[in-house]
Design a protein around this motif. Structure first.
Motif, PDB file in Angstrom:
ATOM      1  N   GLY A  98     -27.905  -8.313  16.138  1.00 10.97           N
ATOM      2  CA  GLY A  98     -28.359  -8.797  14.844  1.00 10.97           C
ATOM      3  C   GLY A  98     -28.274 -10.309  14.752  1.00 10.97           C
ATOM      4  O   GLY A  98     -27.512 -10.950  15.475  1.00 10.97           O
ATOM      5  N   GLY A  99     -29.076 -10.894  13.867  1.00 11.58           N
ATOM      6  CA  GLY A  99     -29.028 -12.328  13.633  1.00 11.58           C
ATOM      7  C   GLY A  99     -29.654 -13.174  14.716  1.00 11.58           C
ATOM      8  O   GLY A  99     -29.424 -14.384  14.771  1.00 11.58           O
ATOM      9  N   VAL A 100     -30.475 -12.567  15.585  1.00 12.74           N
ATOM     10  CA  VAL A 100     -31.111 -13.326  16.662  1.00 12.74           C
ATOM     11  C   VAL A 100     -32.414 -13.924  16.137  1.00 12.74           C
ATOM     12  O   VAL A 100     -33.277 -13.193  15.652  1.00 12.74           O
ATOM     13  N   PRO A 101     -32.600 -15.251  16.217  1.00  8.28           N
ATOM     14  CA  PRO A 101     -33.869 -15.835  15.777  1.00  8.28           C
ATOM     15  C   PRO A 101     -34.996 -15.446  16.733  1.00  8.28           C
ATOM     16  O   PRO A 101     -34.826 -15.426  17.949  1.00  8.28           O
ATOM     17  N   ILE A 102     -36.154 -15.137  16.179  1.00 10.47           N
ATOM     18  CA  ILE A 102     -37.325 -14.744  16.965  1.00 10.47           C
ATOM     19  C   ILE A 102     -38.343 -15.871  16.897  1.00 10.47           C
ATOM     20  O   ILE A 102     -38.688 -16.343  15.806  1.00 10.47           O
ATOM     21  N   VAL A 103     -38.805 -16.336  18.049  1.00 14.62           N
ATOM     22  CA  VAL A 103     -39.818 -17.387  18.088  1.00 14.62           C
ATOM     23  C   VAL A 103     -40.945 -16.925  18.997  1.00 14.62           C
ATOM     24  O   VAL A 103     -40.852 -15.918  19.692  1.00 14.62           O
ATOM     25  N   LEU A 104     -42.035 -17.691  18.972  1.00 12.60           N
ATOM     26  CA  LEU A 104     -43.227 -17.346  19.736  1.00 12.60           C
ATOM     27  C   LEU A 104     -43.448 -18.395  20.808  1.00 12.60           C
ATOM     28  O   LEU A 104     -43.467 -19.592  20.533  1.00 12.60           O
ATOM     29  N   ALA A 105     -43.619 -17.946  22.045  1.00 19.14           N
ATOM     30  CA  ALA A 105     -43.965 -18.835  23.151  1.00 19.14           C
ATOM     31  C   ALA A 105     -45.404 -18.578  23.550  1.00 19.14           C
ATOM     32  O   ALA A 105     -45.853 -17.427  23.589  1.00 19.14           O
ATOM     33  N   ALA A 107     -29.211  -6.426  11.148  1.00 16.12           N
ATOM     34  CA  ALA A 107     -27.940  -5.980  11.712  1.00 16.12           C
ATOM     35  C   ALA A 107     -28.125  -4.872  12.739  1.00 16.12           C
ATOM     36  O   ALA A 107     -27.344  -4.751  13.686  1.00 16.12           O
ATOM     37  N   ASP A 108     -29.166  -4.046  12.562  1.00 15.79           N
ATOM     38  CA  ASP A 108     -29.423  -2.968  13.516  1.00 15.79           C
ATOM     39  C   ASP A 108     -30.332  -3.403  14.653  1.00 15.79           C
ATOM     40  O   ASP A 108     -30.829  -2.577  15.424  1.00 15.79           O
ATOM     41  N   GLY A 109     -30.562  -4.732  14.776  1.00 12.38           N
ATOM     42  CA  GLY A 109     -31.389  -5.256  15.847  1.00 12.38           C
ATOM     43  C   GLY A 109     -32.874  -5.242  15.570  1.00 12.38           C
ATOM     44  O   GLY A 109     -33.657  -5.786  16.358  1.00 12.38           O
ATOM     45  N   SER A 110     -33.300  -4.641  14.483  1.00 12.02           N
ATOM     46  CA  SER A 110     -34.731  -4.528  14.199  1.00 12.02           C
ATOM     47  C   SER A 110     -35.286  -5.854  13.693  1.00 12.02           C
ATOM     48  O   SER A 110     -34.573  -6.673  13.117  1.00 12.02           O
ATOM     49  N   PHE A 111     -36.569  -6.050  13.924  1.00 10.58           N
ATOM     50  CA  PHE A 111     -37.248  -7.239  13.390  1.00 10.58           C
ATOM     51  C   PHE A 111     -38.674  -6.878  13.015  1.00 10.58           C
ATOM     52  O   PHE A 111     -39.243  -5.888  13.511  1.00 10.58           O
ATOM     53  N   ALA A 112     -39.241  -7.673  12.136  1.00 12.08           N
ATOM     54  CA  ALA A 112     -40.642  -7.553  11.733  1.00 12.08           C
ATOM     55  C   ALA A 112     -41.155  -8.968  11.516  1.00 12.08           C
ATOM     56  O   ALA A 112     -40.691  -9.670  10.619  1.00 12.08           O
ATOM     57  N   VAL A 113     -42.086  -9.398  12.345  1.00  9.99           N
ATOM     58  CA  VAL A 113     -42.568 -10.776  12.288  1.00  9.99           C
ATOM     59  C   VAL A 113     -44.085 -10.783  12.294  1.00  9.99           C
ATOM     60  O   VAL A 113     -44.726  -9.898  12.867  1.00  9.99           O
ATOM     61  N   PHE A 114     -44.648 -11.798  11.671  1.00 13.22           N
ATOM     62  CA  PHE A 114     -46.084 -12.024  11.690  1.00 13.22           C
ATOM     63  C   PHE A 114     -46.378 -13.089  12.737  1.00 13.22           C
ATOM     64  O   PHE A 114     -45.796 -14.177  12.704  1.00 13.22           O
ATOM     65  N   ALA A 115     -47.269 -12.796  13.657  1.00 10.79           N
ATOM     66  CA  ALA A 115     -47.578 -13.745  14.721  1.00 10.79           C
ATOM     67  C   ALA A 115     -48.906 -13.383  15.345  1.00 10.79           C
ATOM     68  O   ALA A 115     -49.415 -12.259  15.193  1.00 10.79           O
ATOM     69  N   GLU A 116     -49.475 -14.379  16.023  1.00 10.92           N
ATOM     70  CA  GLU A 116     -50.697 -14.144  16.790  1.00 10.92           C
ATOM     71  C   GLU A 116     -50.300 -13.837  18.228  1.00 10.92           C
ATOM     72  O   GLU A 116     -49.201 -13.378  18.493  1.00 10.92           O
ATOM     73  N   SER A 117     -51.180 -14.104  19.182  1.00 16.34           N
ATOM     74  CA  SER A 117     -50.913 -13.768  20.571  1.00 16.34           C
ATOM     75  C   SER A 117     -49.830 -14.659  21.153  1.00 16.34           C
ATOM     76  O   SER A 117     -49.612 -15.777  20.701  1.00 16.34           O
ATOM     77  N   GLY A 118     -49.154 -14.173  22.158  1.00 16.09           N
ATOM     78  CA  GLY A 118     -48.095 -14.933  22.813  1.00 16.09           C
ATOM     79  C   GLY A 118     -46.981 -14.007  23.258  1.00 16.09           C
ATOM     80  O   GLY A 118     -47.188 -12.808  23.469  1.00 16.09           O
TER      81      GLY A 118
END
Length: 860
Positions: A285-292, A344-355
């Motif tokens: 949990g609490g891991v920032p998600i970024v796009l490369a 906290a349960d490791g789940s994420f939901a993010v809006f992003a394009e390809s990458g």
């Protein structure tokens, strides 16, 4: 990342300034004038930000005293104006209420924003910081600050859009678009009519106006993106936010009319969903998600990468692959804003394009989920762990510093990971080199996972465990390698018996340059095994034919044969000719190069080693220097060849296709390479079915054309791609006729390859694939099992695959580490696992049973 600005960032916390300011106002004016004076002071502060280097309270006190003095002088004029009839247009109650509603909506959207965007937006539009100031406050680069602001505005707009799809046409917006729009002071005056609205509302107005002005501002012209090989496009660049909150007199209607019509780029209607797990499969949990935009190219074989570092620097420079000093993922990550955080349960939901989704600062990504084409999907897996760094020095046994030591992690194999990672991509580990004083710093290491390897020519490989926490002062002592086992030495002469300086001599990936007297030594010590009997020796130098001695390794059994004289055959040869189409017309600007020539040093053939260093490199899957482009007459000349038979390949761009000639022996001139009338199929269509003949939907069918072949390995290029429909049917247009294969892949099938069936019509092809199953082996190390094989019911071996989103690694015999394997893929044909020891002797056979969608764990 958050930071503290000289002024509190939250509007509510600024109320404590309101209390002492109001007390000061009471000492200067009386009655209801106190509220007006305080409100005017806040208005002045909002219109012109105080100097950050000066105390805020002192600045506000000075402003309030000046306003109080001005108020005393203008009281009479103000009372006179209040007694006169008012004719100017006033906003309607409906418009004012709507504006307040919009203010609340924008304020709520800003308050709900995730960090670091909330802080960045407030720094930019509440405090008026420029990008350089934001970068300094947030400890990021200025371009990163600009991108973070852009992303924050994009998220704010998306939030408002979800709240009300038509929010831009709300009555409050019409107030601003009218012939007499509010300026900031008049707007604050309207808000101040109610005693319930204090400074917090004024701050909300600023944030609301920032969002409104950003929407009204004409989008800047964005230059077309520059295409880069291998780079996936990111989300479109949003309109740049204005530098300050605009309060000027240009009517909003005029600004809207002046804005060029521009269609919005569609964004995913639904988020990408997935989980962040550690190398053991536990949630993070609490891991920032970024796009490369892209990931670094990964060496497919770590042993090859380790071997390459042992080459002399000047020989290593012969390779066209540049040294990667740092992982490209790190560069991409630093430049991109955070999309969100795992729960906290490791789940994420993010809006992003390809990458590629990767973990942000403070974390190291081991496996990344690329965003597939199509609608956002769930079930993505991102494997990460805490990031640590190591610094220290490397010395030899005498304590002298060693420069040029390559160090990088032996990446964790994830043998404890419980799930299939087929839809992820391996992230290449970072590496570094020791400096002239032997010191090094290696960042981006996974905490407590794997080892760090230290390589340098002439020294034994050293290891150190990856630490649990950032470590400094690590001292690595490199021990000299045993160089006495085998030395191959000699001299290189040209056809005139003259010693050749700076010639390259290669044997088993061991390469050296000859000295000025033409002499050389190839040392095979503890780091290099002795050349095998089939090893090929090559000597090459620009302007000369390369010398190729097959089976040279067999001679080395006799120690007397380890000193040799290598004579280059003579001056380099050439092949020239023309390329014409089926009608005999010249074909212009196509690439011609030798086909299926073996590599003798990384991505170099024997003839490539003899090309001048400044010879141009042409990309044909690999960079080739023995290649030529046809001129306006279709003519070409290939130089640097030896007396050898070559097949020449013609690489066409329009249409995308290729054609290979029969064998041509150099030297040769006036060659005529005539292309067939048809080099492409107009259409290839058919059905993908399973072993039972049932059609399979959603299988990706990619037509790949081989553009270079070496030792049976193809360097291909996908020229067409599609997916099967519900009936398993597919259709591909303009498919090359020669050197073409079809790669079939899907979520539940084993990746496979198919060819065009010449006995069936091009529109009725039938490709059969096997269903995919997953297994993991867990064996007690005391049983001596070091590898396993898989067999089908007939006893034939079944390939074992480690799958990633970008490809697969297949073996018939898979090694185990401490008796364990990662989650691997096999076909539905697999019925038996055969466990073996180091010598390849069979220890036991175990039955395999698979359940769709589950990992079968085989224990022994």
């Amino acid at each position: 990342m958050t930071s503290t600005s000289p002024f509190e960032l939250e509007p509510a916390s600024l109320l404590r300034h309101d209390q002492w300011l109001r007390a000061l106002a009471r000492s200067l004016v009386h009655g209801t004038d106190v509220d007006d004076l305080v409100q005017d002071t806040w208005t002045a502060a909002l219109r012109q930000r105080p100097d950050a280097s000066q105390p805020l309270r002192g600045w506000l006190a000075t402003v309030l005293r000046r306003l109080a003095s001005r108020r005393h002088r203008s009281d009479s004029r103000r009372r006179a104006r209040e007694q006169e009839p008012r004719h100017e247009a006033q906003p309607s109650t409906e418009a004012t209420v709507a504006l307040l509603e919009l203010q609340r909506a924008v304020s709520g959207a800003v308050s709900a924003m995730a960090e670091p965007y909330r802080t960045t937006i407030l720094l930019r539009y509440f405090h008026g910081f420029d990008y350089a100031e934001i970068a300094a406050r947030e400890a990021i680069s200025e371009p990163a600050a600009r991108k973070r602001v852009e992303r924050g505005l994009e998220l704010l707009r998306a939030q408002l859009q979800r709240r009300d799809a038509d929010w831009k046409r709300a009555p409050a917006m019409l107030v601003l678009a009218g012939p007499s729009p509010f300026t900031l002071p008049s707007l604050l005056g309207v808000v101040a009519m109610s005693q319930a609205f204090k400074f917090t509302t004024a701050a909300v107005v600023v944030v609301a106006l920032a969002g409104i002005v950003w929407w009204l501002q004409p989008p800047p012209s964005v230059p077309a993106p520059v295409e880069a090989a291998g780079r996936a496009e990111l989300a479109p660049v949003p309109a740049t936010a204005p530098a300050v909150a605009v309060t000027g007199s240009t009517p909003a209607a005029e600004r809207v009319a002046a804005a060029p019509a521009q269609a919005e780029v569609p964004k995913p209607a639904r988020p990408w969903r997935g989980r962040v797990l550690d190398p053991r499969g536990r949630t993070l949990g609490g891991v920032p998600i970024v796009l490369a935009a892209r990931l670094s190219a990964e060496d497919t074989d770590a042993a090859t990468a380790a071997q390459r570092v042992l080459l002399p620097a000047d020989v290593r420079a012969l390779s066209a692959r540049p040294e990667r000093r740092w992982n490209e993922v790190e560069l991409a990550r630093d430049a991109k804003p955070e999309l969100g955080h795992s729960a906290a349960d490791g789940s994420f939901a993010v809006f992003a394009e390809s990458g590629y989704l990767i973990a942000g600062p403070g974390w190291t990504t081991l496996r990344s989920p690329p965003l597939p084409a199509g609608a956002p999907a769930g079930g993505l897996l991102l494997v990460a762990t805490r990031e640590v760094s190591v610094s220290g020095e490397v010395v030899d046994e005498a304590g002298r510093p060693l420069a040029g030591v390559r160090l990088g992690p032996d990446w964790p194999v994830l043998d404890d990971f419980p799930e299939a990672l087929d839809a992820t991509t391996k992230v290449a580990p970072p590496f570094a080199w020791s400096g002239p004083d032997g010191t090094f710093t290696l960042a981006g290491l996974p905490a407590g996972e794997g080892r760090i390897e230290f390589h340098r020519a002439g020294f034994l490989v050293q290891h150190a465990d990856a630490p649990e926490a950032t470590t400094t002062g690590l001292r690595i002592v490199m021990r000299s390698a045993d160089s006495g086992r085998m030395v191959v030495k000699g001299v290189v002469l040209d056809h005139r018996e003259v010693p050749v300086a700076k010639a390259v001599v290669v044997l088993e990936e061991n390469a050296v340059h000859t000295r000025d007297d033409g002499r050389f030594e190839l040392v095979f010590g503890a780091e290099r095994s002795a050349p095998g009997p089939l090893s090929v020796l090559v000597a090459a130098c620009p302007g000369h034919q390369a010398l190729v001695v097959p089976g040279f390794g067999a001679r080395l059994r006799d120690p007397a044969a380890r000193e040799v004289v290598l004579r280059l055959p003579g001056p380099a040869l050439s092949i020239s000719g023309v390329v014409v189409d089926h009608e005999g017309k010249p074909v212009v600007d196509v690439l011609v190069y030798p086909w299926d020539e073996p590599f003798v040093l990384e991505d170099r053939t024997a003839d490539e080693l003899g090309m001048p260093p400044d010879a141009p490199a042409h990309q044909a899957g690999v960079p080739l220097r023995v290649a030529a482009r046809t001129d306006a007459d279709g003519a070409f000349t290939l130089r640097g060849l030896r007396a050898h038979g070559y097949r020449l390949h013609v690489d066409l761009k329009k249409p995308r296709a290729g054609f290979t000639s029969e064998v041509v022996t150099a030297p040769a001139g006036n060659m005529r390479l005539q292309l067939p009338e048809q080099v492409v199929y107009e259409c290839i269509a058919g059905t993908v079915v399973d072993r039972a003949g049932a059609p399979i939907a959603g299988v990706e069918v990619g037509a790949s054309q081989a553009v270079f072949v070496c030792h049976g390995n193809s360097y291909g290029e996908t020229v067409a791609r599609t997916k099967t429909g519900a009936d398993g049917r597919f259709e591909l247009k303009d498919v090359p006729r020669f050197h073409i294969s079809f790669h079939l892949n899907g979520d539940d099938v084993v990746p496979s390859e198919a060819k065009v069936d010449g006995g069936v019509a091009p529109l009725e092809q039938r490709f059969v694939v096997a269903r995919r199953c997953h297994l993991r082996i867990e064996v007690d190390p005391a049983r001596g099992v070091t590898a396993f094989r898989v067999r089908n019911a007939a006893g034939d071996e079944v390939q074992i695959l480690e799958l990633t989103s970008g490809g697969s690694l297949s073996r018939n015999r898979w090694p185990l580490k401490d008796g364990r394997s990662t989650v691997l893929a096999v076909s539905e044909d697999a019925v038996t696992a055969v466990l073996e020891n180091t010598a390849g002797d069979e220890i036991v056979r175990l039955p395999l049973t698979f359940v769709a969608g589950e990992v079968s764990v085989v224990r022994y």
